[in-house]
Design an enzyme around this catalytic site. Structure first.
Site, PDB file in Angstrom:
ATOM      1  N   MET A  30       0.846  -1.200   0.000  1.00 41.72           N
ATOM      2  CA  MET A  30       0.000   0.000   0.000  1.00 41.72           C
ATOM      3  C   MET A  30       0.881   1.250   0.000  1.00 41.72           C
ATOM      4  SD  MET A  30      -3.442  -0.887   2.065  1.00 41.72           S
ATOM      5  CE  MET A  30      -2.833  -0.612   3.713  1.00 41.72           C
ATOM      6  N   LEU A  33       6.724   3.046   1.316  1.00 40.15           N
ATOM      7  CA  LEU A  33       7.613   1.892   1.442  1.00 40.15           C
ATOM      8  C   LEU A  33       8.731   2.141   2.452  1.00 40.15           C
ATOM      9  CD1 LEU A  33       7.967   1.047  -2.375  1.00 40.15           C
ATOM     10  CD2 LEU A  33       6.248   0.211  -0.749  1.00 40.15           C
ATOM     11  N   GLU A  35      12.168  -0.191   4.616  1.00 37.61           N
ATOM     12  CA  GLU A  35      13.186  -1.217   4.404  1.00 37.61           C
ATOM     13  C   GLU A  35      12.573  -2.632   4.362  1.00 37.61           C
ATOM     14  OE1 GLU A  35      16.677  -2.424   3.290  1.00 37.61           O
ATOM     15  OE2 GLU A  35      15.984  -0.355   3.253  1.00 37.61           O
ATOM     16  N   HIS A  37       9.674  -3.440   2.988  1.00 40.23           N
ATOM     17  CA  HIS A  37       9.223  -3.638   1.606  1.00 40.23           C
ATOM     18  C   HIS A  37      10.435  -3.862   0.695  1.00 40.23           C
ATOM     19  CE1 HIS A  37       5.819  -1.000   3.152  1.00 40.23           C
ATOM     20  NE2 HIS A  37       5.179  -2.059   2.724  1.00 40.23           N
ATOM     21  N   GLY A 147       5.174  -9.848   3.808  1.00 32.61           N
ATOM     22  CA  GLY A 147       5.936  -9.761   5.048  1.00 32.61           C
ATOM     23  C   GLY A 147       5.220 -10.508   6.174  1.00 32.61           C
ATOM     24  N   GLN A 148       6.005 -11.215   6.962  1.00 28.47           N
ATOM     25  CA  GLN A 148       5.434 -11.967   8.095  1.00 28.47           C
ATOM     26  C   GLN A 148       4.789 -11.053   9.138  1.00 28.47           C
ATOM     27  OE1 GLN A 148       8.072 -14.808  10.196  1.00 28.47           O
ATOM     28  NE2 GLN A 148       6.743 -14.429  11.972  1.00 28.47           N
ATOM     29  N   SER A 185       6.812  -0.628   9.970  1.00 33.39           N
ATOM     30  CA  SER A 185       5.443  -0.510   9.466  1.00 33.39           C
ATOM     31  C   SER A 185       5.248   0.906   8.952  1.00 33.39           C
ATOM     32  CB  SER A 185       4.457  -0.771  10.612  1.00 33.39           C
ATOM     33  OG  SER A 185       3.167  -0.295  10.264  1.00 33.39           O
ATOM     34  N   SER A 186       4.479   1.034   7.873  1.00 30.77           N
ATOM     35  CA  SER A 186       4.189   2.370   7.348  1.00 30.77           C
ATOM     36  C   SER A 186       3.458   3.197   8.401  1.00 30.77           C
ATOM     37  CB  SER A 186       3.331   2.261   6.091  1.00 30.77           C
ATOM     38  OG  SER A 186       3.958   1.419   5.162  1.00 30.77           O
TER      39      SER A 186
HETATM   40  O1  PAF Z   1      -0.175  -5.651   3.466  1.00 35.50           O
HETATM   41  C1  PAF Z   1      -0.603  -4.754   2.722  1.00 35.50           C
HETATM   42  O2  PAF Z   1       0.070  -3.758   2.469  1.00 35.50           O
HETATM   43  C2  PAF Z   1      -1.991  -4.881   2.117  1.00 35.50           C
HETATM   44  O3  PAF Z   1      -2.869  -5.473   3.002  1.00 35.50           O
HETATM   45  C3  PAF Z   1      -2.004  -5.596   0.761  1.00 35.50           C
HETATM   46  C4  PAF Z   1      -1.556  -7.039   0.871  1.00 35.50           C
HETATM   47  C5  PAF Z   1      -1.113  -4.865  -0.227  1.00 35.50           C
HETATM   48  C6  PAF Z   1      -3.429  -5.601   0.193  1.00 35.50           C
HETATM   49  O4  PAF Z   1      -3.926  -4.321   0.037  1.00 35.50           O
END
Ligand code: PAF
Length: 281
Positions: A30, A33, A35, A37, A147-148, A185-186
């Site tokens: 989403m 981004l 590190e 991602h 990501g876990q 986390s964002s």
């Molecule tokens: O984890 C995320 O960023 C979102 O839930 C995803 C998997 C991109 C779906 O919108």
């Protein structure tokens, strides 16, 4: 790196790549981004000929009272980060591309969606499953990387892929953490300096419960009490759940067998920010 916004152009590109025998790796995100991602993109780079990163803040997975409108966005920075991590194609569709006028289909996964996040965000996983299915159809991946950190989401996506025989592999990559243990986390940008400090208690609680499991503790209630006690030592935090579950099924037996891998799952609220984290032991 190419930037594509149209669903049709995206599908055309991957169909051409597939005809040439290329392996497609997709990292659904989403945006905003970090590190974590970048590590997914790098992982995809190793095993794919074409790496696609999707950026789409999916309205369907946010309830009306949640943070859809204030979710952080920075496409310029995302573009730089994705490119330097080795991404070939950035897919940034508008909501109309994903949900054209009259869109009426929902994917609803049962079972693993019900506990934990399912209790607090009852419509969330339908939104996730629906958008992920659509993104998979548009990008046709051989492998998709998650990501876990969003543990239950990983289980939901895996179940959907298996139930619907989608021809791809889900690769779950380790959670990246800040030096003090906070999972990247964002949403961490929402935290005030004071709450950012307090947020480290999640990782500390997970570590203590992990040590208990490693020293032979298998009673679920004891593990959950340990998690809660540590978290609640910190002021200003409320717990949505602090739980131990079977790492595959998310079932919650009174006692885990010695062969069972246990996942410790946390969701807390710190001010207006909701944070989740987990650890598999
Ligand atoms: O984890 C995320 O960023 C979102 O839930 C995803 C998997 C991109 C779906 O919108």
């Amino acid at each position: 790196m190419q930037n594509i916004t149209s669903a049709q152009a995206m599908q055309r590109l991957v169909l051409a790549a597939r005809r040439k025998g290329q392996r497609i790796g997709v990292v659904p995100t989403m945006g905003f981004l970090h590190e974590g991602h970048a590590s997914l993109i790098r992982e995809a780079r190793v095993v794919s000929d074409t790496v696609i990163t999707t950026i789409f803040v999916n309205p369907l997975q946010f309830a009306p009272n949640e943070d859809f409108t204030r979710y952080p966005r920075d496409l310029e920075r995302d573009t730089r980060l994705a490119e330097s991590a080795g991404c070939d194609v950035l897919f940034t569709p508008t909501p109309e591309e994903i949900y054209p006028h009259g869109f009426q289909t929902t994917i609803s996964v049962g079972g693993v969606t019900e506990p934990f996040e399912g209790v607090f965000r009852p419509t969330h996983f339908d939104g996730v499953a629906t958008v992920v299915a659509k993104l998979f159809h548009l990008t046709q991946p051989d492998k998709a990387f998650f990501g876990q950190k969003d543990y239950q989401q990983c289980m939901v996506v895996k179940k959907m892929v298996s139930d619907l025989a989608m021809p791809l592999e889900i690769v779950i990559c380790p959670t990246l953490r800040e030096t003090d243990g906070l999972a990247m986390s964002s949403r961490n940008v929402y935290l005030s300096a004071e709450d950012r400090q307090k947020a480290t208690v999640l990782f500390q609680a997970l570590q203590v419960a992990k040590t208990l499991i490693q020293s032979g503790e298998r009673r679920r209630m004891v593990l959950e009490e340990a998690l809660k006690t540590i978290i609640l030592r910190q002021s200003g935090i409320t717990i949505d759940y602090a739980a131990a579950a079977d790492s595959e099924t998310l079932a919650q037996p009174d006692e885990f067998s010695s062969e069972q891998a246990v996942v410790l799952l946390l969701a807390v609220r710190l001010g207006t920010t909701r944070l989740i984290d987990n650890l598999v032991v």
